[in-house]
Design an enzyme around this catalytic site. Structure first.
Site, short mmCIF file in Angstrom:
data_model
loop_
_atom_site.label_atom_id
_atom_site.label_comp_id
_atom_site.label_asym_id
_atom_site.label_seq_id
_atom_site.Cartn_x
_atom_site.Cartn_y
_atom_site.Cartn_z
N GLU A 1 9.34 15.75 15.53
CA GLU A 1 9.86 15.57 14.19
C GLU A 1 9.15 16.56 13.26
OE1 GLU A 1 8.88 11.92 12.05
OE2 GLU A 1 10.97 11.82 11.40
N GLY B 1 6.55 4.88 8.43
CA GLY B 1 5.73 6.10 8.44
C GLY B 1 5.87 6.81 9.77
N SER B 2 4.84 7.59 10.09
CA SER B 2 4.93 8.43 11.27
C SER B 2 4.74 7.61 12.55
CB SER B 2 3.86 9.52 11.20
OG SER B 2 2.59 8.93 11.14
N THR B 3 5.27 8.14 13.64
CA THR B 3 5.15 7.45 14.93
C THR B 3 3.69 7.29 15.37
OG1 THR B 3 7.38 8.05 15.56
CG2 THR B 3 5.88 7.53 17.37
N GLY C 1 2.28 4.44 13.48
CA GLY C 1 2.95 3.22 13.95
C GLY C 1 2.35 2.70 15.25
N CYS D 1 13.38 10.34 7.69
CA CYS D 1 13.22 9.98 9.09
C CYS D 1 14.55 10.01 9.84
CB CYS D 1 12.55 8.62 9.22
SG CYS D 1 13.24 7.42 8.10
N LYS E 1 0.86 -1.19 0.00
CA LYS E 1 0.00 0.00 0.00
C LYS E 1 0.90 1.24 0.00
CE LYS E 1 -2.02 3.01 2.09
NZ LYS E 1 -1.90 4.44 1.77
N GLU F 1 9.10 1.12 11.15
CA GLU F 1 10.19 2.09 11.00
C GLU F 1 9.54 3.46 11.06
OE1 GLU F 1 12.29 4.73 10.04
OE2 GLU F 1 12.64 3.96 8.01
P1 ADP Z 1 2.18 11.19 7.18
O1 ADP Z 1 1.37 11.57 8.39
O2 ADP Z 1 3.46 11.91 7.13
O3 ADP Z 1 1.39 11.24 5.89
P2 ADP Z 1 1.72 8.47 7.70
O4 ADP Z 1 2.40 7.71 8.75
O5 ADP Z 1 0.33 8.94 7.93
O6 ADP Z 1 2.62 9.70 7.35
O7 ADP Z 1 1.72 7.66 6.33
C1 ADP Z 1 2.51 6.54 6.06
C2 ADP Z 1 1.66 5.49 5.40
O8 ADP Z 1 0.71 4.99 6.35
C3 ADP Z 1 0.82 5.96 4.22
O9 ADP Z 1 0.82 4.94 3.23
C4 ADP Z 1 -0.57 6.15 4.84
O10 ADP Z 1 -1.61 6.04 3.91
C5 ADP Z 1 -0.59 4.99 5.81
N1 ADP Z 1 -1.55 5.15 6.91
C6 ADP Z 1 -2.05 6.28 7.44
N2 ADP Z 1 -2.90 6.01 8.46
C7 ADP Z 1 -2.95 4.66 8.58
C8 ADP Z 1 -3.63 3.74 9.44
N3 ADP Z 1 -4.45 4.16 10.39
N4 ADP Z 1 -3.41 2.41 9.29
C9 ADP Z 1 -2.57 1.97 8.34
N5 ADP Z 1 -1.90 2.77 7.49
C10 ADP Z 1 -2.09 4.10 7.60
#
Ligand code: ADP
Length: 491
Positions: A401, A248-250, A253, A304, A196, A270
């Site tokens: 961050e 992605g973001s904490t 995560g 990151c 995804k 990560e």
């Molecule tokens: P940012 O906030 O900087 O956009 P994210 O951590 O939200 O970074 O995005 C990283 C990835 O995680 C993207 O592919 C996003 O679509 C996906 N994502 C965002 N929210 C969720 C969630 N609740 N569950 C799974 N994946 C998610």
């Protein structure tokens, strides 16, 4: 005189000299107006019929529209991956390796298109996508292709079997490279995948889907579905997933970790970072200044492991500041497709708003701001390189961050003070140390609580080297031999 080829047939030279047809225009990279999901080796329309736009952050123009995956699409993709998994795992490692080598080579052949698309869709300078993202992505496939038939050497005395179906969710800062980090070790070890991509940067993944189809990878081994956070969540919550790999973001995560609690799904996360880049007085200052620039402004600071907290030894602080200010005024901010560009567009309006909010918070909390004296285009999302002094641990911009071209600068007197300040963070992904003394490198780096630490360089990546963090930067490692382990069960 008649010419003939080895088979005896007369050779036709006509085509060699005659240019009546216009030569193919190779400067054009063709983006289709619409992309569908890649499921079971085919491009299929979304269940809901819905599409979302992907735009260029440097022009704000629409590049294409992308199928939006709902739970049914995710389910279809997971089912295809499940169906393909046994046969993929049964293939001799050498055969799986051949497929990975083929992906790597096709990626090299299509490197130009991948680089251009990555820069158009994500905003990063073409110099970076051309010299870093795409070659490194190919290198990951080459590297893990090599492991595919050597798992018994990777785990001597043990039997490594694949986890099964891996759900992989990737971010927008290195779209193709993160896809490679995720796919290559999973495929090498006999897993099948549902990937995804991030919603602002789906295009190189769709080009990758075409490449995977052209490479003849068996149907269902790689499936790619696009969408927002809800699509990622549907993948995480799918009952037939064996492993989740997330970058992605904490906050997301943590959300994923909660969603997986109590389930028999292994995961690697990560997440964010707030790395210390430490400059000692005995460092080669001019090189260190270049390292500071690369550490924080590479990829607009959407990294990151960015060196976003600078610590400079007091005795050289004035010199470093003077050189740093001078240097950031020379950076070229603008068109990502221009080879002279140093800093491209901020990936999205949402991210630009977040960066600006944190810059304002830094000013409101009493930080001294210096914005580079550079021009930025009228259209698109831009942020001039920004430095903050007069900041302390109490400031939001030192703790959070920012994921943008914003550097906080603090000073220290002794190595101990530098180590304490560097470790005073919720994150633990990376760090940098600049000094002339090898002993100091060992002393300081061994006390820094971070997964990756560079000495007298910064932001250097290699597929053989493990990458990952401590604390709120996540868990698990990607890259190197370590990167195989999350994808196997060991008996
Ligand atoms: P940012 O906030 O900087 O956009 P994210 O951590 O939200 O970074 O995005 C990283 C990835 O995680 C993207 O592919 C996003 O679509 C996906 N994502 C965002 N929210 C969720 C969630 N609740 N569950 C799974 N994946 C998610």
């Amino acid at each position: 005189m008649a010419h003939s080829n080895e088979m005896g047939a007369p050779l036709d030279f006509k085509g060699l000299w005659q240019y009546d047809a216009a030569p193919e225009d190779k400067s054009q990279v063709k983006i289709a107006p619409r992309y569908n999901h890649f499921i079971n080796g085919k491009f299929v329309e979304p269940d809901s019929g819905e599409y979302f736009d992907t735009i260029s952050p440097s022009t704000e123009e629409k590049l294409s529209e992308i199928a939006l995956a709902n739970e049914n699409d995710v389910d279809k993709a997971v089912k295809a991956a499940r169906k393909a998994q046994k046969d993929w795992a049964k293939l001799p490692g050498k055969e799986r390796g051949k497929y990975l080598f083929r992906i790597a080579r096709l990626m090299q052949e299509r490197a130009r298109a991948f680089s251009v698309i990555e820069s158009m869709d994500g905003g990063k300078p073409i110099r970076e996508s051309r010299d870093v993202d795409v070659p490194l992505a190919a290198a990951h496939f080459f590297y893990y292709a090599g492991w595919a038939d050597k798992l018994e050497y990777a785990y001597p005395g043990k039997k490594a079997s694949p986890k099964g179906v891996a759900g992989q969710i990737i971010p927008w800062n290195f779209p193709l490279l993160m896809a490679a980090w995720k796919l290559a070790p999973a495929l090498a070890t006999g897993n099948t995948v549902v990937l995804k991509p991030a919603e602002t940067t789906p295009l190189t993944s769709m080009f990758l889907a075409e490449l995977i189809r052209d490479a003849g990878i068996p149907d269902g081994v790689v499936n790619i579905v696009n969408g927002m956070g809800a699509t990622g969540a549907a993948l995480v919550n799918h009952p037939d997933i064996n492993k989740i790999a997330f970058t992605g973001s904490t906050p997301v995560g943590k959300f994923i970790q909660k969603a997986l609690a109590g389930r028999d799904v292994s995961y690697t996360l990560e997440l964010g970072g707030k790395a210390a880049n430490i400059i000692f007085e005995d460092a080669p200052i001019d090189q260190a200044v270049e390292g500071i620039i690369n550490g924080i402004f590479f990829n607009q600071g959407h990294v990151c492991c960015a060196g976003s907290r600078l610590f400079v030894q007091e005795s050289v602080a004035n010199e470093v500041m003077r050189k740093l200010k001078y240097r950031i005024d020379t950076l070229v901010v603008g068109d990502p497709l221009d080879k002279n560009t140093d800093i491209g567009a901020i990936n999205s309006k949402k991210q630009l708003d977040k960066i600006n909010e944190l810059i304002q918070a830094g000013i409101d909390e009493g930080g001294q701001v210096y914005k580079a004296n550079v021009s930025t285009p009228d259209k698109g999302f831009w942020c001039a390189p920004t430095l903050f002094t007069e900041v302390s641990q109490a400031h939001r911009i030192v703790n959070e961050e920012i994921f943008g071209p914003v550097l906080t600068i603090q000073t220290f007197r002794t190595p101990d003070e530098a180590i304490k300040k560097a470790n005073n963070t919720a994150f633990g992904l990376s760090g940098g140390v600049w000094t002339d003394k090898g002993a100091k490198i060992f002393n300081v780096t061994s006390q820094l609580r971070a997964g990756v630490i560079w000495a007298n360089t910064y932001n250097k990546f290699d597929p053989t080297s493990p990458f990952g963090g401590y604390k709120e930067s996540g868990m698990g490692r990607e890259g190197g031999l370590h990167g195989l382990t999350p994808y196997v069960n060991l008996d």
